[in-house]
Design a protein around this motif. Structure first.
Motif, mmCIF file in Angstrom:
data_model
loop_
_atom_site.group_PDB
_atom_site.id
_atom_site.type_symbol
_atom_site.label_atom_id
_atom_site.label_comp_id
_atom_site.label_asym_id
_atom_site.label_seq_id
_atom_site.Cartn_x
_atom_site.Cartn_y
_atom_site.Cartn_z
ATOM 1 N N THR A 314 -17.436 -8.987 -43.851
ATOM 2 C CA THR A 314 -17.431 -10.187 -43.019
ATOM 3 C C THR A 314 -17.533 -11.420 -43.903
ATOM 4 N N ALA A 315 -17.198 -12.563 -43.320
ATOM 5 C CA ALA A 315 -17.293 -13.827 -44.053
ATOM 6 C C ALA A 315 -17.600 -14.949 -43.075
ATOM 7 N N THR A 316 -18.303 -15.959 -43.576
ATOM 8 C CA THR A 316 -18.561 -17.160 -42.793
ATOM 9 C C THR A 316 -18.219 -18.383 -43.631
ATOM 10 N N LEU A 317 -17.597 -19.342 -42.983
ATOM 11 C CA LEU A 317 -17.276 -20.626 -43.596
ATOM 12 C C LEU A 317 -17.918 -21.715 -42.756
ATOM 13 N N SER A 318 -18.703 -22.573 -43.397
ATOM 14 C CA SER A 318 -19.300 -23.712 -42.713
ATOM 15 C C SER A 318 -18.733 -25.000 -43.288
ATOM 16 N N MET A 319 -18.215 -25.853 -42.413
ATOM 17 C CA MET A 319 -17.752 -27.183 -42.793
ATOM 18 C C MET A 319 -18.704 -28.194 -42.171
ATOM 19 N N VAL A 320 -19.402 -28.950 -42.997
ATOM 20 C CA VAL A 320 -20.434 -29.861 -42.508
ATOM 21 C C VAL A 320 -20.162 -31.260 -43.039
ATOM 22 N N ALA A 321 -20.150 -32.241 -42.152
ATOM 23 C CA ALA A 321 -19.848 -33.619 -42.552
ATOM 24 C C ALA A 321 -21.058 -34.308 -43.174
ATOM 25 N N CYS A 322 -22.203 -34.168 -42.558
ATOM 26 C CA CYS A 322 -23.374 -34.970 -42.940
ATOM 27 C C CYS A 322 -24.163 -34.287 -44.045
ATOM 28 N N THR A 323 -23.696 -34.455 -45.269
ATOM 29 C CA THR A 323 -24.324 -33.822 -46.431
ATOM 30 C C THR A 323 -24.487 -34.834 -47.562
ATOM 31 N N GLU A 324 -25.442 -34.541 -48.452
ATOM 32 C CA GLU A 324 -25.629 -35.359 -49.648
ATOM 33 C C GLU A 324 -24.494 -35.129 -50.632
ATOM 34 N N LYS A 325 -24.245 -33.863 -50.949
ATOM 35 C CA LYS A 325 -23.203 -33.517 -51.908
ATOM 36 C C LYS A 325 -21.831 -33.727 -51.289
ATOM 37 N N GLN A 326 -20.864 -34.126 -52.108
ATOM 38 C CA GLN A 326 -19.505 -34.341 -51.626
ATOM 39 C C GLN A 326 -18.589 -33.278 -52.191
ATOM 40 N N CYS A 327 -18.136 -32.382 -51.315
ATOM 41 C CA CYS A 327 -17.182 -31.327 -51.681
ATOM 42 C C CYS A 327 -17.727 -30.424 -52.789
ATOM 43 N N ARG A 328 -19.021 -30.332 -52.924
ATOM 44 C CA ARG A 328 -19.637 -29.469 -53.929
ATOM 45 C C ARG A 328 -19.951 -28.128 -53.247
ATOM 46 N N ARG A 329 -18.942 -27.288 -53.197
ATOM 47 C CA ARG A 329 -19.016 -26.071 -52.404
ATOM 48 C C ARG A 329 -20.077 -25.097 -52.911
ATOM 49 N N ILE A 330 -20.624 -24.345 -51.971
ATOM 50 C CA ILE A 330 -21.641 -23.349 -52.281
ATOM 51 C C ILE A 330 -21.116 -21.993 -51.812
ATOM 52 N N THR A 331 -21.078 -21.020 -52.712
ATOM 53 C CA THR A 331 -20.519 -19.705 -52.403
ATOM 54 C C THR A 331 -21.513 -18.608 -52.750
ATOM 55 N N MET A 332 -21.681 -17.678 -51.807
ATOM 56 C CA MET A 332 -22.466 -16.464 -52.040
ATOM 57 C C MET A 332 -21.582 -15.273 -51.707
ATOM 58 N N VAL A 333 -21.404 -14.364 -52.664
ATOM 59 C CA VAL A 333 -20.642 -13.134 -52.428
ATOM 60 C C VAL A 333 -21.607 -11.966 -52.578
ATOM 61 N N TYR A 334 -21.803 -11.242 -51.487
ATOM 62 C CA TYR A 334 -22.768 -10.141 -51.473
ATOM 63 C C TYR A 334 -22.025 -8.804 -51.549
ATOM 64 N N GLY A 335 -22.382 -8.000 -52.544
ATOM 65 C CA GLY A 335 -21.768 -6.688 -52.694
ATOM 66 C C GLY A 335 -22.804 -5.579 -52.654
ATOM 67 N N SER A 336 -22.352 -4.329 -52.720
ATOM 68 C CA SER A 336 -23.258 -3.182 -52.647
ATOM 69 C C SER A 336 -24.069 -2.987 -53.927
ATOM 70 N N LEU A 337 -23.608 -3.598 -55.039
ATOM 71 C CA LEU A 337 -24.304 -3.429 -56.313
ATOM 72 C C LEU A 337 -24.853 -4.742 -56.876
ATOM 73 N N GLY A 338 -24.624 -5.861 -56.177
ATOM 74 C CA GLY A 338 -25.109 -7.135 -56.690
ATOM 75 C C GLY A 338 -24.533 -8.294 -55.913
ATOM 76 N N GLN A 339 -24.808 -9.485 -56.363
ATOM 77 C CA GLN A 339 -24.277 -10.657 -55.684
ATOM 78 C C GLN A 339 -23.885 -11.725 -56.694
ATOM 79 N N LEU A 340 -22.959 -12.596 -56.256
ATOM 80 C CA LEU A 340 -22.479 -13.713 -57.067
ATOM 81 C C LEU A 340 -22.810 -15.015 -56.352
ATOM 82 N N THR A 341 -23.228 -16.000 -57.114
ATOM 83 C CA THR A 341 -23.583 -17.294 -56.547
ATOM 84 C C THR A 341 -22.948 -18.402 -57.380
#
Length: 432
Positions: A314-341
């Motif tokens: 599964t995956a979720t994408l959130s688009m939020v207007a009212c943020t401090e950071k500008q287009c500074r995307r945050i990604t978390m990929v969760y796997g069975s053996l570890g995760q990437l951030t």
């Protein structure tokens, strides 16, 4: 690595015409300044006189190849190897098809078009004419995102279970572009998920590497509406008695930076060349001086998309207007053996479930041999330069492997965006 780093490329020079010489078209064309031995801009089609002349001066374009409209250019015999189409969203289909029919290879700014039918027509025209079509899903060409793709494919984190991706648009950026600006109205442009996040949807689709089977979406125009207008606020910021306390004050966003000598974005959207008097006039008469709570905007400022893939992930994408950071995307990929951030567009942090340790990787940006320019480290943190590097390499070698955002995969990502918006509007899960 970029094509220019790990492949011996042919010495042939690729020639290009810029169709739409605004911020995006001008930025892509800068590759010709970085790598004059690989790309030369030989023509421009741009209705705005200042932007047209800026391109002429920057690239020494002959007067015979300078046009006010793309239609004038398309009437000529083929003038170059490729075109860079960076017109407004609703003006992509006709020039893309016309230039494909002329045999031009095409770099097409995202989104491809604002309807599925138009996207289909563009992809079909490129395929029929045997030309390269590279859609500007620039995030695929960001070194850290390429590393995530590589690590997933190599099984570093095992089987992917979930991707959580957030696009913090930035409060001022959203107010400028999606409340006051060119992408504020669905009827005049397109919905905000497509305009702002179609390459985020594409990125998730690319990372997953499997078919999305279900999509649902929720979102509203939550904040930038008349219900949230402060008491006593005026229709325009220059006349507003409560402007000083408003984070979206046009004085703060445009006029004060211009007074301090800033001539860059977003001031250069209001007028070119930038000067204080022209900015003030634009705020008095144009859309960028309007109160953000009294504009004609109707696109979502807060939206979430949920996706399920054939693998069960599964995956979720959130688009939020009212943020401090500008287009500074945050990604978390969760796997069975570890995760990437990733939270800075640069460094991938890998947490290994087996060792309980975190290892961080920061892939280097491409370095242009002999170049003193730094433009390749600017747009989208180097992704714009990586896109151009791949596009030009694809034409030089006639090998599509360099271009990961070709017509078929780009069309699939756009369809996913259209279906996500249909889910939001119809309040239902869409099966694909």
């Amino acid at each position: 690595q970029m094509p220019s780093e790990d492949v011996v490329l042919p010495s042939c020079l690729v020639t290009a015409i810029v169709v739409g010489a605004g911020n995006r078209g001008y930025g892509y064309a800068e590759f010709a300044i970085d790598c004059p031995q690989r790309l030369k801009i030989v023509g421009v089609a741009e209705p705005q006189p200042f932007r047209r002349q800026r391109a002429v001066d920057r690239h020494h374009i002959p007067t015979t190849n300078v046009f006010e409209t793309w239609q004038e250019c398309a009437k000529q015999e083929r003038l170059a190897d490729c075109v860079i189409i960076a017109t407004q969203d609703q003006d992509h289909k006709e020039p893309a098809i016309a230039f494909a029919n002329k045999g031009y290879h095409i770099l097409l700014e995202k989104p491809m078009a604002v309807t599925k039918e138009d996207c289909d027509a563009i992809a079909e025209a490129a395929t029929k004419n045997g030309v390269v079509l590279c859609v500007c899903h620039v995030l695929r060409y960001l070194p850290c995102n390429k590393l995530i793709k590589q690590m997933i494919e190599e099984g570093v984190i095992g089987e992917v279970q979930n991707i959580n991706h957030t696009e913090p648009v930035g409060h001022r950026h959203f107010a400028h572009s999606y409340v006051r600006g060119n992408w504020a109205s669905t009827s005049k442009s397109t919905f905000s998920l497509m305009a702002k996040c179609c390459h985020d949807v594409d990125l998730i689709n690319w990372w997953m590497g499997s078919q999305c089977t279900k999509v649902s979406s929720f979102g509203t125009l939550q904040h930038f509406n008349s219900a949230n207008k402060p008491p006593g606020a005026a229709a325009r910021c220059l006349d507003c008695p409560v402007e000083a306390g408003c984070p979206y004050s046009a004085k703060k966003i445009y006029l004060q930076p211009a007074q301090e000598g800033d001539q860059g974005w977003p001031m250069n959207v209001l007028c070119e060349p930038v000067d204080v008097e022209s900015i003030a006039e634009a705020l008095q008469t144009g859309p960028y001086g309007r109160c953000v709570y009294s504009s004609d905007n109707d696109v979502c400022d807060n939206q979430v998309v949920s996706m399920q893939f054939a693998t069960g992930a599964t995956a979720t994408l959130s688009m939020v207007a009212c943020t401090e950071k500008q287009c500074r995307r945050i990604t978390m990929v969760y796997g069975s053996l570890g995760q990437l951030t990733v939270d800075d567009h640069k460094t991938v942090h890998h947490y290994d479930f087996r060792t309980l340790k975190t290892t961080s990787y920061t892939p280097a940006h491409s370095v242009v041999p002999g170049s003193t320019s730094t433009t390749h480290n600017k747009g989208h943190d180097g992704a714009d330069w990586g896109l151009m590097d791949a596009f030009v390499a694809g034409i030089q070698t006639r090998d599509p492997k360099f271009i990961t955002s070709g017509p078929a995969v780009s069309l699939a990502s756009h369809v996913l965006c259209f279906e996500a918006e249909r889910s939001r509007l119809e309040s239902q899960v869409v099966h694909l």
